[in-house]
Design an enzyme around this catalytic site. Structure first.
Site, PDB file in Angstrom:
ATOM      1  CD  GLU A 137       6.212  -0.460   9.844  1.00  0.00           C
ATOM      2  OE1 GLU A 137       5.104  -0.210   9.153  1.00  0.00           O
ATOM      3  OE2 GLU A 137       7.078   0.758   9.814  1.00  0.00           O
ATOM      4  CB  VAL A 138       2.616  -6.563   9.128  1.00  0.00           C
ATOM      5  CG1 VAL A 138       1.634  -7.340   9.217  1.00  0.00           C
ATOM      6  CG2 VAL A 138       2.011  -4.951   8.737  1.00  0.00           C
ATOM      7  CG  HIS A 171       9.122  -6.237   1.914  1.00  0.00           C
ATOM      8  ND1 HIS A 171       8.287  -5.092   2.001  1.00  0.00           N
ATOM      9  CD2 HIS A 171       9.067  -6.826   3.258  1.00  0.00           C
ATOM     10  CE1 HIS A 171       7.795  -4.803   2.981  1.00  0.00           C
ATOM     11  NE2 HIS A 171       8.316  -5.425   4.102  1.00  0.00           N
ATOM     12  CG  HIS A 198       5.341  -9.454   5.352  1.00  0.00           C
ATOM     13  ND1 HIS A 198       5.213  -9.391   6.474  1.00  0.00           N
ATOM     14  CD2 HIS A 198       5.902  -8.238   4.874  1.00  0.00           C
ATOM     15  CE1 HIS A 198       5.720  -8.283   7.008  1.00  0.00           C
ATOM     16  NE2 HIS A 198       6.221  -7.454   5.994  1.00  0.00           N
ATOM     17  CB  ILE A 254      -1.070  -0.017   1.159  1.00  0.00           C
ATOM     18  CG1 ILE A 254      -2.261   0.908   1.000  1.00  0.00           C
ATOM     19  CG2 ILE A 254      -0.324   0.416   2.367  1.00  0.00           C
ATOM     20  CD1 ILE A 254      -3.427   0.565   1.985  1.00  0.00           C
TER      21      ILE A 254
HETATM   22  P1  AMP Z   1       7.377  -4.724   7.241  1.00  0.00           P
HETATM   23  O1  AMP Z   1       7.759  -3.559   7.693  1.00  0.00           O
HETATM   24  O2  AMP Z   1       8.082  -5.924   6.647  1.00  0.00           O
HETATM   25  O3  AMP Z   1       6.320  -5.480   8.409  1.00  0.00           O
HETATM   26  O4  AMP Z   1       6.242  -4.428   6.240  1.00  0.00           O
HETATM   27  C1  AMP Z   1       4.823  -4.318   6.191  1.00  0.00           C
HETATM   28  C2  AMP Z   1       4.381  -3.486   4.851  1.00  0.00           C
HETATM   29  O5  AMP Z   1       2.836  -3.802   4.792  1.00  0.00           O
HETATM   30  C3  AMP Z   1       4.743  -2.004   4.816  1.00  0.00           C
HETATM   31  O6  AMP Z   1       5.484  -1.925   3.826  1.00  0.00           O
HETATM   32  C4  AMP Z   1       3.362  -1.360   4.618  1.00  0.00           C
HETATM   33  O7  AMP Z   1       3.232  -0.416   3.541  1.00  0.00           O
HETATM   34  C5  AMP Z   1       2.788  -2.752   3.960  1.00  0.00           C
HETATM   35  N1  AMP Z   1       1.285  -2.760   4.360  1.00  0.00           N
HETATM   36  C6  AMP Z   1       0.278  -2.324   5.344  1.00  0.00           C
HETATM   37  N2  AMP Z   1      -0.975  -2.422   5.359  1.00  0.00           N
HETATM   38  C7  AMP Z   1      -0.977  -3.045   4.152  1.00  0.00           C
HETATM   39  C8  AMP Z   1      -2.231  -3.031   3.356  1.00  0.00           C
HETATM   40  N3  AMP Z   1      -3.315  -2.974   3.875  1.00  0.00           N
HETATM   41  N4  AMP Z   1      -2.155  -3.592   2.284  1.00  0.00           N
HETATM   42  C9  AMP Z   1      -0.928  -3.648   1.510  1.00  0.00           C
HETATM   43  N5  AMP Z   1       0.216  -3.385   2.009  1.00  0.00           N
HETATM   44  C10 AMP Z   1       0.131  -2.949   3.201  1.00  0.00           C
END
Ligand code: AMP
Length: 111
Positions: free
Chosen positions: A97-98, A104, A102, A32
């Site tokens: 953060e999530v 990238h 996942h 996003i």
């Molecule tokens: P990380 O820092 O590896 O946890 O990356 C989490 C990623 O998820 C970040 O690059 C955000 O921009 C992305 N993100 C968060 N919410 C969403 C969403 N609803 N749809 C797509 N990407 C998202």
């Protein structure tokens, strides 16, 4: 996996995403907040493959990162993307953060 994350909700179809790759096991969708012309996130779709982070991998889930990498490779081939960068953020200190594993996928090539 303890807490539900936004990626659980995306996989469950409760929150929309811009999907670009979808198989029985792996979903790829556009980040996003893209940090490259093509920025895709790859996640595992089946509950038995859910793991918060690389830090939490076990003997049972050790193959999950390979599934995500294989999906990224297939996606690049399908789209004719010749060069790309793959990154796992691992833990808060690693910029994660999530807390739903996942991968990238970033490329300077646009889709
Ligand atoms: P990380 O820092 O590896 O946890 O990356 C989490 C990623 O998820 C970040 O690059 C955000 O921009 C992305 N993100 C968060 N919410 C969403 C969403 N609803 N749809 C797509 N990407 C998202």
């Amino acid at each position: 996996m303890s807490e539900l994350t936004i990626f659980h909700k995306i996989i469950a179809g409760e929150i929309p995403c811009d999907s670009v790759y979808d198989t029985e096991d792996v979903l790829g969708f556009k980040d996003i907040h893209p940090k490259a012309p093509t920025h895709i996130l790859f996640v595992a779709k089946k509950e038995e493959h859910f793991v918060p982070s690389i830090i939490d991998l076990t003997d049972e889930t050790q193959h999950v990162p390979c599934m995500l990498i294989r999906a990224a490779q297939e996606f690049a081939k399908e789209k004719g993307i010749e060069g790309f960068k793959l990154t796992f953020h691992c833990g808060k200190g690693g910029g994660q953060e999530v807390f739903f594993l996942h991968l990238h996928f970033m490329s300077q090539q646009s889709l």
